[in-house]
Write a protein that holds these residues in place. Structure first.
Motif, PDB file in Angstrom:
ATOM      1  N   VAL A 166       3.755  -3.733   2.158  1.00 25.52           N
ATOM      2  CA  VAL A 166       3.884  -2.395   1.596  1.00 25.52           C
ATOM      3  C   VAL A 166       4.275  -2.550   0.137  1.00 25.52           C
ATOM      4  O   VAL A 166       5.203  -3.299  -0.192  1.00 25.52           O
ATOM      5  CB  VAL A 166       4.932  -1.569   2.355  1.00 25.52           C
ATOM      6  N   LEU A 167       3.558  -1.864  -0.744  1.00 26.93           N
ATOM      7  CA  LEU A 167       3.808  -2.008  -2.172  1.00 26.93           C
ATOM      8  C   LEU A 167       4.984  -1.126  -2.594  1.00 26.93           C
ATOM      9  O   LEU A 167       4.817   0.011  -3.040  1.00 26.93           O
ATOM     10  CB  LEU A 167       2.550  -1.671  -2.972  1.00 26.93           C
ATOM     11  N   LEU A 213       2.283  -6.020 -13.646  1.00 26.82           N
ATOM     12  CA  LEU A 213       3.503  -5.440 -14.198  1.00 26.82           C
ATOM     13  C   LEU A 213       4.535  -5.315 -13.078  1.00 26.82           C
ATOM     14  O   LEU A 213       4.195  -4.997 -11.924  1.00 26.82           O
ATOM     15  CB  LEU A 213       3.222  -4.059 -14.786  1.00 26.82           C
ATOM     16  N   ALA A 214       5.797  -5.541 -13.405  1.00 33.09           N
ATOM     17  CA  ALA A 214       6.866  -5.498 -12.389  1.00 33.09           C
ATOM     18  C   ALA A 214       7.274  -4.050 -12.140  1.00 33.09           C
ATOM     19  O   ALA A 214       8.411  -3.630 -12.397  1.00 33.09           O
ATOM     20  CB  ALA A 214       8.055  -6.342 -12.844  1.00 33.09           C
ATOM     21  N   LEU A 215       6.325  -3.283 -11.612  1.00 36.29           N
ATOM     22  CA  LEU A 215       6.564  -1.876 -11.328  1.00 36.29           C
ATOM     23  C   LEU A 215       7.245  -1.701  -9.974  1.00 36.29           C
ATOM     24  O   LEU A 215       7.044  -2.497  -9.052  1.00 36.29           O
ATOM     25  CB  LEU A 215       5.243  -1.100 -11.321  1.00 36.29           C
ATOM     26  N   ARG A 216       8.004  -0.623  -9.871  1.00 34.50           N
ATOM     27  CA  ARG A 216       8.597  -0.188  -8.613  1.00 34.50           C
ATOM     28  C   ARG A 216       8.032   1.193  -8.292  1.00 34.50           C
ATOM     29  O   ARG A 216       7.901   2.040  -9.190  1.00 34.50           O
ATOM     30  CB  ARG A 216      10.124  -0.149  -8.716  1.00 34.50           C
ATOM     31  N   PHE A 217       7.677   1.413  -7.020  1.00 35.09           N
ATOM     32  CA  PHE A 217       7.008   2.649  -6.622  1.00 35.09           C
ATOM     33  C   PHE A 217       7.876   3.426  -5.633  1.00 35.09           C
ATOM     34  O   PHE A 217       8.441   2.846  -4.698  1.00 35.09           O
ATOM     35  CB  PHE A 217       5.657   2.343  -5.965  1.00 35.09           C
ATOM     36  N   SER A 218       7.963   4.721  -5.853  1.00 43.48           N
ATOM     37  CA  SER A 218       8.698   5.594  -4.933  1.00 43.48           C
ATOM     38  C   SER A 218       7.910   6.902  -4.761  1.00 43.48           C
ATOM     39  O   SER A 218       7.722   7.646  -5.722  1.00 43.48           O
ATOM     40  CB  SER A 218      10.104   5.884  -5.468  1.00 43.48           C
ATOM     41  N   PRO A 219       7.414   7.155  -3.534  1.00 44.42           N
ATOM     42  CA  PRO A 219       7.528   6.300  -2.356  1.00 44.42           C
ATOM     43  C   PRO A 219       6.620   5.072  -2.460  1.00 44.42           C
ATOM     44  O   PRO A 219       5.750   5.011  -3.332  1.00 44.42           O
ATOM     45  CB  PRO A 219       7.073   7.226  -1.226  1.00 44.42           C
ATOM     46  N   SER A 220       6.838   4.133  -1.551  1.00 41.86           N
ATOM     47  CA  SER A 220       6.034   2.918  -1.527  1.00 41.86           C
ATOM     48  C   SER A 220       4.576   3.233  -1.205  1.00 41.86           C
ATOM     49  O   SER A 220       4.263   4.264  -0.583  1.00 41.86           O
ATOM     50  CB  SER A 220       6.589   1.940  -0.490  1.00 41.86           C
ATOM     51  N   LEU A 221       3.694   2.347  -1.604  1.00 39.82           N
ATOM     52  CA  LEU A 221       2.261   2.497  -1.335  1.00 39.82           C
ATOM     53  C   LEU A 221       1.905   1.639  -0.127  1.00 39.82           C
ATOM     54  O   LEU A 221       2.174   0.439  -0.093  1.00 39.82           O
ATOM     55  CB  LEU A 221       1.441   2.071  -2.558  1.00 39.82           C
ATOM     56  N   ASP A 222       1.274   2.273   0.860  1.00 42.68           N
ATOM     57  CA  ASP A 222       1.018   1.568   2.125  1.00 42.68           C
ATOM     58  C   ASP A 222      -0.462   1.324   2.368  1.00 42.68           C
ATOM     59  O   ASP A 222      -0.927   1.337   3.509  1.00 42.68           O
ATOM     60  CB  ASP A 222       1.624   2.344   3.296  1.00 42.68           C
ATOM     61  N   GLY A 223      -1.222   1.062   1.336  1.00 40.88           N
ATOM     62  CA  GLY A 223      -2.670   0.917   1.479  1.00 40.88           C
ATOM     63  C   GLY A 223      -3.160  -0.472   1.788  1.00 40.88           C
ATOM     64  O   GLY A 223      -4.319  -0.797   1.505  1.00 40.88           O
ATOM     65  N   PHE A 224      -2.287  -1.333   2.380  1.00 40.31           N
ATOM     66  CA  PHE A 224      -2.674  -2.732   2.609  1.00 40.31           C
ATOM     67  C   PHE A 224      -2.484  -3.125   4.082  1.00 40.31           C
ATOM     68  O   PHE A 224      -2.233  -4.277   4.397  1.00 40.31           O
ATOM     69  CB  PHE A 224      -1.833  -3.641   1.705  1.00 40.31           C
ATOM     70  N   GLY A 225      -2.619  -2.134   4.966  1.00 38.87           N
ATOM     71  CA  GLY A 225      -2.333  -2.356   6.369  1.00 38.87           C
ATOM     72  C   GLY A 225      -3.505  -2.841   7.182  1.00 38.87           C
ATOM     73  O   GLY A 225      -4.648  -2.932   6.706  1.00 38.87           O
ATOM     74  N   VAL A 226      -3.234  -3.100   8.429  1.00 43.65           N
ATOM     75  CA  VAL A 226      -4.229  -3.669   9.337  1.00 43.65           C
ATOM     76  C   VAL A 226      -5.342  -2.677   9.646  1.00 43.65           C
ATOM     77  O   VAL A 226      -6.440  -3.072  10.070  1.00 43.65           O
ATOM     78  CB  VAL A 226      -3.520  -4.129  10.631  1.00 43.65           C
ATOM     79  N   SER A 227      -5.112  -1.399   9.403  1.00 43.81           N
ATOM     80  CA  SER A 227      -6.160  -0.400   9.661  1.00 43.81           C
ATOM     81  C   SER A 227      -7.373  -0.596   8.756  1.00 43.81           C
ATOM     82  O   SER A 227      -8.454  -0.061   9.024  1.00 43.81           O
ATOM     83  CB  SER A 227      -5.598   1.007   9.474  1.00 43.81           C
ATOM     84  N   ASN A 228      -7.216  -1.335   7.670  1.00 45.51           N
ATOM     85  CA  ASN A 228      -8.357  -1.604   6.786  1.00 45.51           C
ATOM     86  C   ASN A 228      -9.372  -2.537   7.426  1.00 45.51           C
ATOM     87  O   ASN A 228     -10.554  -2.514   7.071  1.00 45.51           O
ATOM     88  CB  ASN A 228      -7.867  -2.222   5.472  1.00 45.51           C
ATOM     89  N   LEU A 229      -8.923  -3.371   8.332  1.00 46.19           N
ATOM     90  CA  LEU A 229      -9.839  -4.313   8.978  1.00 46.19           C
ATOM     91  C   LEU A 229     -10.699  -3.567   9.991  1.00 46.19           C
ATOM     92  O   LEU A 229     -10.207  -2.794  10.803  1.00 46.19           O
ATOM     93  CB  LEU A 229      -9.038  -5.416   9.678  1.00 46.19           C
ATOM     94  N   GLY A 230     -11.984  -3.800   9.934  1.00 49.75           N
ATOM     95  CA  GLY A 230     -12.906  -3.125  10.835  1.00 49.75           C
ATOM     96  C   GLY A 230     -13.498  -1.858  10.273  1.00 49.75           C
ATOM     97  O   GLY A 230     -14.281  -1.184  10.947  1.00 49.75           O
ATOM     98  N   ASN A 231     -13.175  -1.508   9.006  1.00 50.17           N
ATOM     99  CA  ASN A 231     -13.758  -0.288   8.438  1.00 50.17           C
ATOM    100  C   ASN A 231     -15.092  -0.533   7.763  1.00 50.17           C
ATOM    101  O   ASN A 231     -15.717   0.394   7.250  1.00 50.17           O
ATOM    102  CB  ASN A 231     -12.769   0.391   7.476  1.00 50.17           C
ATOM    103  N   GLY A 232     -15.528  -1.785   7.736  1.00 47.71           N
ATOM    104  CA  GLY A 232     -16.867  -2.101   7.222  1.00 47.71           C
ATOM    105  C   GLY A 232     -16.935  -2.471   5.760  1.00 47.71           C
ATOM    106  O   GLY A 232     -17.961  -2.960   5.297  1.00 47.71           O
ATOM    107  N   TYR A 233     -15.847  -2.270   5.008  1.00 47.47           N
ATOM    108  CA  TYR A 233     -15.855  -2.575   3.580  1.00 47.47           C
ATOM    109  C   TYR A 233     -15.313  -3.981   3.331  1.00 47.47           C
ATOM    110  O   TYR A 233     -14.265  -4.353   3.871  1.00 47.47           O
ATOM    111  CB  TYR A 233     -15.044  -1.549   2.800  1.00 47.47           C
ATOM    112  N   LEU A 234     -16.016  -4.722   2.488  1.00 46.37           N
ATOM    113  CA  LEU A 234     -15.713  -6.137   2.287  1.00 46.37           C
ATOM    114  C   LEU A 234     -15.063  -6.407   0.936  1.00 46.37           C
ATOM    115  O   LEU A 234     -14.864  -7.572   0.571  1.00 46.37           O
ATOM    116  CB  LEU A 234     -17.000  -6.960   2.404  1.00 46.37           C
ATOM    117  N   ARG A 235     -14.720  -5.355   0.223  1.00 46.26           N
ATOM    118  CA  ARG A 235     -14.054  -5.479  -1.081  1.00 46.26           C
ATOM    119  C   ARG A 235     -13.445  -4.114  -1.395  1.00 46.26           C
ATOM    120  O   ARG A 235     -13.735  -3.125  -0.716  1.00 46.26           O
ATOM    121  CB  ARG A 235     -15.040  -5.915  -2.169  1.00 46.26           C
TER     122      ARG A 235
END
Length: 761
Positions: free
Chosen positions: A467-468, A621-643
């Protein structure tokens, strides 16, 4: 011993008859990829190359670096390097040849081709004549090998012309064009008012090197004199220590016949190049050249333009600039519309004019299908495009990417017993796109068919999901001498607040902007949502920029810090798939001056360039995010996009998870035949093949070591030292199970394990 008596009749050369499924004429990168794709798909292929090595302009005979949509990483096409076979080749070259030796690249290409048992490779063999069985059908081609004095007659149901000049299409009677269209024909605003015969010219390269002793040089008598070289308008561009492709602007031939007068053009270029070297060594205008020696000079010029054939569709300037969407898209491009004055080196105009699009563009299958000849496909620089569009489609990696699509299409034609035009049926195009994307090919906006993936019939979990919340600082700071942005994916909804530590050299202010692209899939930050300027006093401070009142779509966002020489920003050593820093900087190699200012009425857009630094630079850049960014989860696997596309589309493990793993389980037993994993090999990094050196021999984001086991503990794969994007685990026999576990090792302490896709059949 062989003795033959005198013959009153002229003798004939040895003749060899070959019958095959698919003939590819031309062994440049387009032809190589076409041949490999068809062979891997089960077709018997004959690959003809009229030179002793493969690669065409990328070979050691010419030595042009191979590039495509990444354009030296000097445009706004993020994560745009072409996938599939050419990606495999380029990554292999990086692994064995990161210093860019052109001889090594020859070997990489030869190795890839001869590894395919379905390919018959005929080097030094020139196709010279077409035989037709009807007005619109090729039956066979004639070719001759100068090295073994053998005449070949090669018959096949399908042919591909990847010869550049289009000798097969020309002999077959296919319609073609040479020169530039008038503005009125396709309403191309960048085109000339009247049609003309002017073309892009040829270039001949040379390499120099420095030795430990002085080296004298005496020019051959045919070389141009110092006075003649000095009078050439571009002589001011000569730098004594430049070499190879740095002299791409030594161009000539665009006002001549670039097919039938190629030998005369070559001689003119020899006169120029030998004269330039004499000018460098002996004119007294250059320092520290005494120990320079001429290591290599080309004997074959790199040819840019000749025939372009008429396909079922002709790509235009508008298709590139407006990024037209095509139902039959099977390839893409991203190089600028790159037009050179036809007078070449003798012109007083700029050596090139490059006009960039805001993102990559699709190329439809129809551009590769002959309008006139039923069983002929085109690959490479001779596909169906106007002179303006050709300014972009002609570059080698774009040609190679299209070549793979042609090879796959040829194999489909064999499987279905149809001609290429028949594949334009909707169901066939969808299948062709799927077959290509399974190889990691990458067609913008067209994902894999998720219904064909058994992964999506089960349940997937991960030992961790990154989680970013922040990019952890490394204690170092970046001087804000040029505007810099952190590029991250945002979900639909409210934008986050971002914080960063800064050091101010005096009382000043720091300005941060939230930007996105007007077209969601692009990476041109032309839409400024909000600009915040905060005052800072001299010293170190933590700053927070509140963008939470801004509604954003699901797309990549730029948190842009505008240039201020009195400010330093905290940076991070953490490298995360699907994120990067970009800079509003100048990149002269691709006509990038920080902003594109197009001529009025040209149909070209004006916009800023925000481009990455090459590694080892380019820290986040050493950025801090509030709220955190959650776009790197396991739900991305199997969606058909390879990049990355609108979002990261990648699963990333947490740094602290020392043994990251994915688990897939099904409610009932499933039969598994093949597992394909798609790793992150940094599709943003341009893998120039020659001259330029790369900082590593493998992409730092790529998982090297992993294993796959079933619920019973059966080890299906243990892979070590992986450096390729696409990993196919083809099982010897089908395995039934209801659970799979994939365990990964992190690539390094600063790069966590990541994966774009799992495809199971």
């Amino acid at each position: 011993m062989i003795k033959e008596t005198f013959s009153k009749q002229s003798r004939t050369n040895k003749t060899c008859q070959i019958n095959t499924d698919f003939v590819v004429a031309g062994g440049g990168l387009a032809g190589v990829c076409a041949a490999i794709a068809a062979a891997r798909a089960g077709s018997k292929v004959v690959l003809l190359q009229d030179r002793p090595v493969l690669g065409g302009n990328a070979s050691s005979e010419v030595r042009i670096w191979a590039l495509g949509a990444t354009s030296h990483m000097g445009n706004n096409n993020r994560w745009s390097r072409e996938g599939g076979i050419i990606d495999e080749i380029m990554l292999e070259n990086l692994y064995t040849n990161k210093d860019g030796n052109p001889i090594y690249f020859d070997a990489v290409l030869l190795d890839k081709v001869i590894a395919e048992k379905n390919i018959t490779l005929l080097l030094n063999t020139a196709a010279y004549q077409v035989n037709k069985s009807s007005d619109t059908k090729i039956e066979s081609i004639d070719a001759f090998c100068s090295q073994n004095s053998t005449h070949y007659q090669i018959s096949a149901p399908l042919f591909c012309d990847a010869t550049g000049d289009g000798i097969i299409g020309f002999n077959a009677g296919a319609s073609f064009r040479i020169g530039a269209e008038a503005k009125s024909e396709f309403n191309e605003q960048l085109a000339s008012e009247e049609a003309n015969n002017q073309l892009l010219g040829h270039t001949l390269f040379f390499y120099s090197k420095k030795v430990d002793h002085p080296v004298a040089y005496k020019a051959p008598s045919f070389a141009y004199t110092h006075e003649e070289i000095g009078a050439i308008p571009r002589s001011k561009n000569i730098h004594g220590h430049d070499s190879g492709v740095k002299f791409w602007w030594v161009e000539y031939g665009g006002i001549r016949d670039t097919i039938y007068e190629t030998e005369e053009i070559k001689w003119e270029l020899w006169k120029i190049v030998y004269g330039i070297w004499d000018y460098i060594k002996n004119s007294g205008k250059f320092e520290d050249v005494e120990n320079l020696t001429l290591e290599w000079i080309g004997t074959v010029p790199g040819k840019r333009e000749s025939r372009r054939f008429n396909g079922e569709y002709m790509l235009t300037q508008q298709d590139i600039v407006e990024q037209t969407k095509f139902k039959d898209a099977i390839s893409f491009g991203g190089w600028a519309i790159d037009i050179h004055p036809s007078e070449g080196i003798y012109s007083d105009k700029p050596a090139c004019s490059q006009f960039h699009s805001k993102g990559v563009y699709q190329i439809p299958f129809r551009c590769f299908v002959s309008k006139d000849i039923d069983n002929l496909l085109f690959a490479g620089r001779n596909i169906s495009a106007t002179h303006m569009a050709y300014g972009s489609t002609r570059v080698m990696i774009t040609c190679a990417h299209g070549g793979q699509a042609v090879g796959e299409a040829a194999a489909m034609c064999k499987d279905l017993t149809v001609i290429p035009r028949d594949l334009l049926a909707e169901e066939h195009i969808a299948k062709l796109q799927q077959r290509l994307n399974l190889t990691g090919h990458g067609i913008p906006g067209i994902p894999l068919n998720i219904k064909e993936n058994k992964l999506n019939c089960g349940t997937l979990s991960a030992s961790s999901e990154w989680v970013l919340a922040q990019f952890k600082g490394n204690g170092k700071y970046l001087l804000l001498s040029q505007s810099v942005a952190q590029l991250v994916p945002l979900s639909k909804g409210r934008a986050p607040r971002v914080s960063i530590d800064v050091i101010a050299n005096c009382d000043t202010e720091v300005c941060c902007q939230l930007r996105t692209s007007t077209k969601q899939e692009n990476y041109t930050p032309d839409n400024i949502h909000k600009s915040i300027s905060l005052p800072v006093s001299k010293g170190r401070h933590g700053l927070m920029f509140d963008f939470s009142d801004i509604e954003v779509a699901e797309q990549y966002a730029f948190f842009c810090f505008l240039a201020n020489d009195d400010v330093q920003l905290a940076i991070s050593s953490q490298r995360i798939s699907g994120t990067m820093s970009v800079f509003n900087k100048v990149h002269k190699a691709v006509s990038n001056n920080g902003k594109q200012d197009a001529p009025a009425g040209s149909g070209i857009e004006n916009f800023e360039f925000w481009t990455p630094e090459r590694r080892p630079k380019g820290e986040n850049l050493a950025l801090r995010f509030s709220p955190s960014l959650d776009g790197f989860g396991v739900s991305n696997l199997g969606n058909g996009y390879l990049r990355p596309w609108l979002k990261s589309n990648v699963w990333v493990a947490e740094y602290e998870d020392r043994s990251p793993k994915l688990t897939i389980w099904w409610d009932e037993m499933v039969s598994i035949e093949e597992i394909i994993l798609y790793f992150d090999t940094d599709y943003d990094h341009a893998l120039e093949t020659v001259l330029m050196q790369h900082p590593e021999n493998r992409m730092p984001f790529c998982v090297s070591n992993y294993s796959i086991t079933t619920d019973s503990g059966l080890l299906l794969a243990r892979v070590e030292n992986n450096y390729q994007t696409v990993n196919k685990v083809k099982l010897d026999s089908k395995v039934s199970c209801n659970k799979l576990t994939i365990e990964f090792e992190h690539p390094s302490d600063t790069v966590p394990a990541a994966l774009f896709e799992i495809h199971i059949t």
